[in-house]
Each structure stands twice: as C-alpha cells, then as structure tokens.
Design a protein around this motif. Sequence first.
Motif, PDB file in Angstrom:
ATOM      1  N   MET A   1     -31.435 -75.836  34.581  1.00 40.46           N
ATOM      2  CA  MET A   1     -32.386 -76.874  34.222  1.00 40.46           C
ATOM      3  C   MET A   1     -32.722 -76.770  32.728  1.00 40.46           C
ATOM      4  O   MET A   1     -33.085 -75.708  32.241  1.00 40.46           O
ATOM      5  N   THR A   2     -32.580 -77.862  32.007  1.00 37.09           N
ATOM      6  CA  THR A   2     -32.859 -77.869  30.581  1.00 37.09           C
ATOM      7  C   THR A   2     -34.364 -77.741  30.326  1.00 37.09           C
ATOM      8  O   THR A   2     -35.169 -78.384  31.004  1.00 37.09           O
ATOM      9  N   GLN A   3     -34.729 -76.902  29.386  1.00 39.80           N
ATOM     10  CA  GLN A   3     -36.118 -76.796  28.959  1.00 39.80           C
ATOM     11  C   GLN A   3     -36.228 -77.368  27.550  1.00 39.80           C
ATOM     12  O   GLN A   3     -35.645 -76.836  26.606  1.00 39.80           O
ATOM     13  N   ILE A   4     -36.923 -78.469  27.390  1.00 41.93           N
ATOM     14  CA  ILE A   4     -37.071 -79.121  26.093  1.00 41.93           C
ATOM     15  C   ILE A   4     -38.117 -78.382  25.276  1.00 41.93           C
ATOM     16  O   ILE A   4     -39.216 -78.102  25.766  1.00 41.93           O
ATOM     17  N   LEU A  48     -38.763 -84.766  32.419  1.00 38.47           N
ATOM     18  CA  LEU A  48     -39.874 -84.913  33.359  1.00 38.47           C
ATOM     19  C   LEU A  48     -40.995 -83.902  33.111  1.00 38.47           C
ATOM     20  O   LEU A  48     -42.092 -84.057  33.635  1.00 38.47           O
ATOM     21  N   ALA A  49     -40.718 -82.894  32.286  1.00 36.90           N
ATOM     22  CA  ALA A  49     -41.717 -81.856  32.042  1.00 36.90           C
ATOM     23  C   ALA A  49     -42.333 -81.931  30.658  1.00 36.90           C
ATOM     24  O   ALA A  49     -43.099 -81.036  30.275  1.00 36.90           O
ATOM     25  N   GLY A  57     -46.382 -73.666  30.277  1.00 34.39           N
ATOM     26  CA  GLY A  57     -44.958 -73.590  29.999  1.00 34.39           C
ATOM     27  C   GLY A  57     -44.321 -74.831  29.424  1.00 34.39           C
ATOM     28  O   GLY A  57     -43.096 -74.854  29.209  1.00 34.39           O
ATOM     29  N   GLY A  58     -45.119 -75.872  29.136  1.00 35.73           N
ATOM     30  CA  GLY A  58     -44.557 -77.109  28.595  1.00 35.73           C
ATOM     31  C   GLY A  58     -44.799 -77.249  27.106  1.00 35.73           C
ATOM     32  O   GLY A  58     -45.233 -76.309  26.434  1.00 35.73           O
ATOM     33  N   VAL A 110     -42.487 -79.151  38.475  1.00 32.80           N
ATOM     34  CA  VAL A 110     -41.972 -80.133  37.519  1.00 32.80           C
ATOM     35  C   VAL A 110     -41.054 -79.472  36.493  1.00 32.80           C
ATOM     36  O   VAL A 110     -40.007 -80.011  36.128  1.00 32.80           O
ATOM     37  N   LEU A 111     -41.425 -78.278  36.026  1.00 35.15           N
ATOM     38  CA  LEU A 111     -40.563 -77.556  35.089  1.00 35.15           C
ATOM     39  C   LEU A 111     -39.218 -77.221  35.728  1.00 35.15           C
ATOM     40  O   LEU A 111     -38.210 -77.077  35.031  1.00 35.15           O
ATOM     41  N   GLY A 112     -39.211 -77.145  37.044  1.00 39.32           N
ATOM     42  CA  GLY A 112     -37.966 -76.904  37.772  1.00 39.32           C
ATOM     43  C   GLY A 112     -37.178 -78.164  38.068  1.00 39.32           C
ATOM     44  O   GLY A 112     -36.132 -78.096  38.720  1.00 39.32           O
TER      45      GLY A 112
END
Length: 399
Positions: A1-4, A48-49, A57-58, A110-112
């Motif tokens: 999952m991409t984390q922006i 989405l996050a 974590g966002g 949501v982070l997932g």
Amino acid sequence: MTQIASADEALDVAAKLSAEFEAEASTRDAERRLPHEQVAALKKSGLLAVTVPVDYGGIAAPAAVLAEVFRLMAHADPSLAQIPHSHFVFLEALRLQGTDSQKAYFYGQVLGGALLANAQSERGPHTIDVDTTTLVRRPSGDYLLSGRKFYSTGALFADWVLVRASLTDGSTVPTAQTPKAIAFVARDADGVEVVDDWDGMGQRTTASGTVTLDDVAVPVEHVVPFSPIFAGPSVYGARAQLIHSAIDVGIATGALAAGVRQAERARPHFEAGVATAVEDPTLVALAGELAVTVRGAQALLAEAARAVDHAAAHLSDESAAEASIAVAVAKVAAVRASLEASNVLFDLGGTRSASASGNLSRYWRDARTHTLHDPTRWKVQHIGRYTLSGTPPPRHGQL
C-alpha cells in the motif's frame, strides 16, 4: 500500500490516476461498466488517507489539496470522483467526534487502503433531515441498526458503510430533532444488503444504490455522534460542499477539453472563409467566453478551499460563516460552469460531436445529475442574505 508523504506527492498521484481513469471513462459510462479495477487502484494509491491527521500517521492534507485531487479525478471520470466523496466527509466527522481509540482504529483502516462509503439519504415522504433508520441501544451495550437507505454512493465498493441513523429507544418515531449518530458498519456484516439499483441518466457508474439494514449488530465503539458537530461553528458542511464543487469544476474542465478536441477536428463554417474551425471568429469568441466561465469557477474553488483551511485553523462563528459562504459562491459558479461547458462543447464540435459513438453527452448527463445535489437556488439565498445584512448561513451538513 502506497503511503503518500506530502501534498505535492498527493497531487502528482492524483494527476497520474486521472490520466489512467480517463482512458476508458466513456466506455464505462456507455456500457455502465462499474469501475472495480479503478477503485482498487484508488485504494492502493494512498490518496484515501491524505486527510488523516499527522498524529495518526497521515499528512493532514489541507482542503485546497483535497479539492484539486477531486477536480483532477472528475476531469477524467465524474462517477469515479464521486465514489470517495463521503469517505472524506466522514473522516472529518471522525476527526471532530471520534474518541482516540476510534480514530486510531479507523484511521488505521484507511491507511491500509479501506474505502468508506455512505448510507445517508432516505426516500420520503419525510424531509431529508429526518432519518427513520434507527440505532437502538441494547441491554448488552451494543446497538441494533435497522432501516433502508437510498443513493448510497460507493457502498458497493466499500470496506465500511457509514450509516447516519437516529438514536432512539425504539418506541418513538424519529423527527428532525432526534439526535443522530454515524454507525461504522463492515460491508460484509450480517444483515447488510447493498443493491446496485441506481438508474440515473448520469453518474452512471457510481453504484449509488440501495442499502438495507436488517437488525445489524453494531458495537458501541463503532458509533460516532453526529448531531453535536453542528452545536458550534465547524467547517464540516463547507468541506462536504467543497468536494461537490470540485467535482462540478472537474466536469467543466473535462468538458472544455473535450470541446477543444472536437473543434480541432471540426470543419469550418463556409461563411467564415477560414481553413480550420479553430480560426472561425464565432468559435473563437465562444471558446473565449467559456474559458472565462470555467477558469472563474476554478479560481473560486481555490479561494473557497483557502477559506475552509483558514476557518479550520482559526475557528470561530465568523470564520466558519465566511468559509460556508465562500464555498456556496464556488458551488454556484461550479454548477453554472459544468452545465455551460457540457452544453457548449457541442457548438465547438459541430454535428459530428452529437454522434452516439463519441458519447460526449456523458458530460452533460453527469453535470445535470450531480448538480442536483443541494440546489444552488438555496446557496444564492444564503449568499444574498450574508451580503446584504451579514446574516450567517445555517449550520448543517449542506453548507
């Protein structure tokens, strides 16, 4: 999952997804092919996050970034853009009213990559501010959720369906004054049925169908108060309407781009005495007028987003009212621009643009359908009263 990791990255990812989504948007609309693959790509993208708070974590992307993300998506495919609308609206409700443990859990979801969708609207004869869907507290401590919702955009694709319901003891009929809460319900929970029965002429692939809730058990930790949001100043409604406005502006910019492409292929009118349609002075004037309308709507959208961000950082009755009015102005301009652009594109392209194979009617159908949300005739009323007498707009989820 991409984390922006930043707002700039969020906009880059949105632009890339927009280009991918646009490729088959017309075919999906024409065949009413639901965008399962595209929604999966959206989940994996990390977008989405983007509004998840930093403490959880966002990156807490501002409203200005969120509005542009939605405009980019709607430029490509307005149906796809509408699917995550409620996702971000309810994340704001969670931020405002959720407990620390609720925030940690659902922001983690949501982070997932989890997608939240809405089950809010009901059919009459009661007005839209009455929810006959009920949450009844049981002796065991959890809730029992029962009711029927319509226009549940995105529920078919969701991991969690968020249901607005009246808090009652089950012995009285809910009214507009009955306290409301939001129930976070797993899409596959027992008693939940999502039916793809949306038959709108536009926004055809949003899957905005029916959700039936038949004695669904909801843990108390999955219920977030809703009514208290409006007890004091907030930008909850303004943020929701800002996203709707961004979708309409995206339809406008998409339709303008489509009109330009059509003009480049059109034959010039014989009376113009020019070699190409884009040299026809009447089309030049038409394109110029439309560009002013569309770019004006874009500018007002950006201004409204800045007002929402300012109010969120410096919240007061005055700043919240100013943000709501700024968004109302942007909404009116966006509606007008989307309808104008999706109509004028046919003038720019001529007879060929009316071909069913081109499916250019989707811009107008999407605009006409989506702009029925929260009628602008009421926005104009609130704008006028605020302008003439400083009367603040009402506090509710539509402003």
